[in-house]
Design a protein around this motif. Sequence first.
Motif, mmCIF file in Angstrom:
data_model
loop_
_atom_site.group_PDB
_atom_site.id
_atom_site.type_symbol
_atom_site.label_atom_id
_atom_site.label_comp_id
_atom_site.label_asym_id
_atom_site.label_seq_id
_atom_site.Cartn_x
_atom_site.Cartn_y
_atom_site.Cartn_z
ATOM 1 N N ASP A 1 -3.375 -0.941 7.169
ATOM 2 C CA ASP A 1 -3.730 -1.286 8.550
ATOM 3 C C ASP A 1 -2.507 -1.429 9.445
ATOM 4 O OD1 ASP A 1 -6.407 -1.255 8.118
ATOM 5 O OD2 ASP A 1 -6.570 -3.400 7.713
ATOM 6 N N HIS A 2 -1.334 -1.657 8.857
ATOM 7 C CA HIS A 2 -0.152 -1.942 9.659
ATOM 8 C C HIS A 2 0.844 -0.788 9.658
ATOM 9 C CE1 HIS A 2 -1.811 -5.962 8.824
ATOM 10 N NE2 HIS A 2 -1.398 -6.214 10.045
ATOM 11 N N TYR B 1 1.790 2.470 3.350
ATOM 12 C CA TYR B 1 2.747 1.569 4.009
ATOM 13 C C TYR B 1 4.163 1.892 3.550
ATOM 14 C CZ TYR B 1 5.092 -2.816 5.244
ATOM 15 O OH TYR B 1 5.953 -3.746 5.744
ATOM 16 N N GLN C 1 -11.675 2.746 9.644
ATOM 17 C CA GLN C 1 -10.312 3.259 9.789
ATOM 18 C C GLN C 1 -9.649 3.395 8.423
ATOM 19 O OE1 GLN C 1 -7.897 0.902 12.362
ATOM 20 N NE2 GLN C 1 -6.107 2.204 12.193
ATOM 21 N N GLU C 2 -9.866 2.407 7.541
ATOM 22 C CA GLU C 2 -9.278 2.481 6.203
ATOM 23 C C GLU C 2 -9.871 3.640 5.407
ATOM 24 O OE1 GLU C 2 -8.338 -2.283 5.587
ATOM 25 O OE2 GLU C 2 -10.245 -1.441 4.937
ATOM 26 N N THR D 1 -12.888 -0.765 5.936
ATOM 27 C CA THR D 1 -13.325 -0.476 7.300
ATOM 28 C C THR D 1 -13.355 1.034 7.517
ATOM 29 O OG1 THR D 1 -11.093 -0.492 8.204
ATOM 30 C CG2 THR D 1 -12.238 -2.609 8.068
ATOM 31 N N HIS E 1 0.845 -1.193 0.000
ATOM 32 C CA HIS E 1 0.000 0.000 0.000
ATOM 33 C C HIS E 1 0.883 1.248 0.000
ATOM 34 C CE1 HIS E 1 -2.915 2.986 1.444
ATOM 35 N NE2 HIS E 1 -3.849 2.158 1.010
ATOM 36 N N SER F 1 -11.750 9.044 12.064
ATOM 37 C CA SER F 1 -12.742 7.966 12.093
ATOM 38 C C SER F 1 -14.091 8.483 12.560
ATOM 39 C CB SER F 1 -12.263 6.836 13.008
ATOM 40 O OG SER F 1 -11.080 6.272 12.520
ATOM 41 N N THR G 1 0.037 -3.434 4.222
ATOM 42 C CA THR G 1 -1.226 -2.748 4.030
ATOM 43 C C THR G 1 -1.295 -1.526 4.928
ATOM 44 O OG1 THR G 1 -2.333 -4.079 5.733
ATOM 45 C CG2 THR G 1 -2.358 -4.939 3.482
#
Length: 964
Positions: free
Chosen positions: A292-293, A260, A926-927, A924, A257, A936, A290
Motif C-alpha cells: 500500500d505504501h 515494497y 487496489q492490493e 482490497t 512486501h 483496479s 507493505t
Amino acid sequence: MLLERDTELAHVGTALRAAEEGTSSSILLSGPLGIGRSALLRCLPGLCAGEDVRVLRANAAATEQDFAFGVVRQLFDSLVAGAPEADRTRWAGEAGGLTRIFTAGTVPDDRGRGDRRGRGRDGTRASGHESGHGFGLPSAATAHGIGESREDADSEAILYGLRSLPACLGSNGRLLILVDDLQWADVPSLRWLAHLAKRLDGLRAVLVCALRDGEPRARHPLVREVAQSAARVLRPAPLSLDAARALVRERRGGPGHEEYARACHEVSGGNPLFLMSVLLGTAARGFPPTADHIGQVRALRPAELRDRLASHLRTQTPAVRDLAAAVAALGDHAEPALVAQLAGLDEIGFGAARRALEETGLLTGAREPRFTHRVVQDAIELSMTPAERERTHADAADLLYRSGFPAEQVAAHLMAVTGPGRSWSLPVLRSAADSALRRGAPETAARYLRRALLAHRAQDTGRARLLVDLATAERAFDPEACERHVVQAIPLLTTARDRAAAALRIPPTLLGAVPPATAALLRAAAAELGAQARLDEPARELALRLEARLRHCGHENPGELASAAERLRELGEDPPLGSAGERELVAVLLCAGTLTGRLTAAGAARTANRVLEREPAASAGAYTGLPLVVMTLFAAESIRGVGSWLSSEQQTRRQNTTGADGVLLFAERALALVMQGRHGQAREYLERAMGLADADWRESAVLVLCAVAFELRDPALGERVLNRAHRRRFTGLAVTVTLRILQASVDAQRGRRARALESLLVCGRRLEASGWENSALFPWRPHAIGLHHRLGDSHAALALAEEEHAWAAAWGAPTGLGRALRLKGWLHGGQGVPLLREAVGVLRGSTHSLELARTLVLLGRRLGGGPEAESALREAGAIAAACGAPWLVEQAEHGLGTPAPPPRTAVLTRSERRVVSLVGRGLTNQEIAGELGVSSRAVEKHLTNSYRKLGISGRHELAGALPA
C-alpha cells in the motif's frame, strides 16, 4: 551492516597477507557519492583483528585543507590513541629528528617527557598538536608557512623523514594505512602520500585511499599521482535487489512486501546512501513496508539526503553547478541542446560538466539528462540562492518560449518568477490556464491565473477578464472564491452583457441554500439586461440563463415553485429547447414541477428526455441547472434515458474522473443501477464515490448517494455515508431532509423505531411547509407508514397510506404507485389481497424489480397456499436472486414452506475465481490489482460479475455464498 562487499574485502585481505611476506601495496577505493566507500574503510580493520597489524586512519575534510599535514597528523595520532606509554615514548624517539627538520629547532626534543609542553625559540608554549602526542609534528600555522613559503618544506629530507616512522613501525609488524576522502587532503599531506605510495617496499604496509568520483579536486596533480600509484582500483557496485530485501528486513524488523522492497531498490538505484535514506524516511513517517505504501516510497524526498547532496553540490565547479541548475529547471524537457544553452556552456564544457555529474552519481547515463533520484532536484534548489533560482527559471521560460514550446511548459517556469516578467507573460499564462482547464486540471489553471493577476495590476477590463477566467476555474473546487472574484470583476466590466456573463460563472447550488448576495447579484444582472423580448439572440440567451438561476433560487419557496410551474405551462407541451439557455430554464422549471408534484411522471419524463437528447454530457453542464433534469428523470423512473446519457461517449472518457464531477457521476450511475435492481453493481459505484475526497461531496452528490444507501438497506453502509456527509456543513432543505431520512432508516434497522418515526414526521412537516410533495424524491411517508404500524398506531399508518396512494396516483410513476398499493394491502390484512394483486400488475411496468419481488412475497404469504401463492413466491425468489437480495430469497422460500433447493453452482471464470479468492484473504481492490498486475477497474468488473452470478450484493456476503 555491510552487504555485497566480499570481493573488495577479499582483495584487501590478500594485500595484507602479501604485506606479511614483505610485499607492500597501494589500493584505491573509488566510486560515486553514497556508494559506501567510507563504510567499507571502517570495516577493513576487522580483517586483521587479533593480528600484528597496526592501523593508521585519517579522514580528510574540505574545511581542513589549510591545515598542513593534517591528514598525516591524523594517521599518527590514531596510532598513539590507546597505545602503551612505552610504545609512545619509543615512537616519539624515532620521530624526534623530524621536529628539527620541520621547525628548524623551534620545538625542543621532549622524548621521555610526553606530558610536558615544549617552548620555541621565542619562548612561547608549543601547541598541543606540536607535542601532545610526542611526535613533534609542526603546528598548522608553522607547517603551512613552511610548506607554502620555504623551499626546505618540499625537500626530500622532510619526505624521507616523515617516512621514517612508518618504516620503524613496519619493522615490528604490518601497517594498514586508511585515508578517506583523499580529494580533500591538504597539499603537504598529499605530497607525503604520493612520496610514500611510490616507496612502500620494505614497509610491510597496505595503503588504502578512498576517492570520490566526479570531484573537481580529484583532478589535482598530487591526488592523481596518489591514485595512479595504486596497484589495484576497487569500485564497489550498486546493491542488488536481494541486498535491498535484507536491508528492509534489518531496518524494519521483518521482511517487507516484495513490491515494497522492489520499489525501494528502483528509486535508489542500489546506491546504499539513497537506499538507507529511503528506508529511514519511510520509517520516520510511519509507513509500514507493505504494498500500500509503494507510492509513498516513490514520492519520498528525504530531507537528510537532500542536505547531504546540497552540501556536495556547493563544492562543485561553477560549470557543474550551472548544468545541474539547468537540468533542475527544465525537468522533463531537459534536451541536451536546451540544457547546454540554459547553462551557458559550449559543447566541450557541457560534456565535461555532464560527466562530472554522472560520475558523482547524480545524473543517469540516458541521452537526455535525468537525475537519479527526485531528491537531487531538491538538493540543487537548496544549494542555490532565491535570486539564482528565480533567474534560472526566468531564463528557462524565455528559452522555451523562443523555442516554441507549449504554453503550459513555459508557464510552469513563470510561476517561479516574482517579477512582472516579459511582455509575453500574460498571454502565455492565460493560454496555459485554458489548456489546464481542457485537460481537467482546474486547480492548476487557477494557479496560472493568479500569477497573471500579480503581473496585471491595472484596474481595467483586462484585469476583469482575468478575474472571470479565474472564477471559471475555481467554480470546480472553491465556489466561495469563485463568487468573490466575480464580484470583484463586475465593476470593472463596461457592458451589461459582460456583467451578466460574469454573474453566470457562479455555479448554482443544486437544491442547496442560495447565499442572498448571489441572488442579489443575479437579479441586478437580469434587471440591467432588460426584457427578453427586446434583446438580440446572444443577450436573450444570457437572460434565459439568468431567469433559470433566479427561479432556482426560490426552490424552497412555495410561491416561487407555483410560479415556476405556471411558467412551464406557458411554454407549452413542447417547450423550445434549441439553445443551452432554453434547456437550462426548462430543466429548472421541470425540477420545480417535480418537487411540488404539479406535473405527471409521464409528462415530466417526456420533456426531460427531450432536454437530454439535445444536451451533450459535457463537464460544463455541471455548473448550470441542467443536472436537475437527471433528478426529474429519476423521480419519473425514466431510467433508460438517464442510463444512456450517463454512458455516452463524453462520460466514458471521464470514467476515471475525480473531484466533485466524479462523485456525482458515480452516484448517479449507482442510483440508476439500484433502480434497475442491480444492487451489486450499484454498491461498487457507491464505493468508488466513497473513495474520493470529502471536499468533493456537494449537495447534489449527497442527495443521490443517500438515496442509493437508503435503497440498499445496509445499516453499516448507511452509517458510512452519513459520517462522510456530516464532515461538511450543508444547510439546504433537500440535503438536511435526505440525511435525516437515511438516518431514520438506519435507526429503524438498529431497533430505534420511535426515534426513527419522530425524525420522519419532522421531515414531512418541513417538506410540506416548502411545498415539496414528491415522495419519490423524499420517501418519508412509505417508511413512516411501516413504523406507525409496527409501533401499534394502525390508524395513523392507514391515514398516511391513503395520502401516499393519492399522491402516487396523481404522479403516476409505477414504482411509487405500486409501493403505495402494497402498503395499503399490507395494512388491510387478508382483505388487502386485491390491492396486492393490483400492485403486482402496476409494478410489472416498473424497472424497480426488487419492489415487485417484495410485493410478490407479501401476496404469496397472504394467499396462504395454492397455485397462485406458489407461483408468486417462486417468481419473487427468482427476481430477488437476480437482484442480489438473499434476504428476500429466504422470505420467499419460507413462504413456500419447503426447504430451499440446493443452490445452483455459479460458474465463475478462472480470473473471477482468482479475484474472489484474494477477496477472501482480506485484500482490497487496489492490493488485488497489484497482486495480479491488472487495473483496479478490471478487479471491480470481475467482482461485479461474480456478485451477479453468486446472487449476492457485495463482499460481506461472499463467505456465505461460496463453499468451504
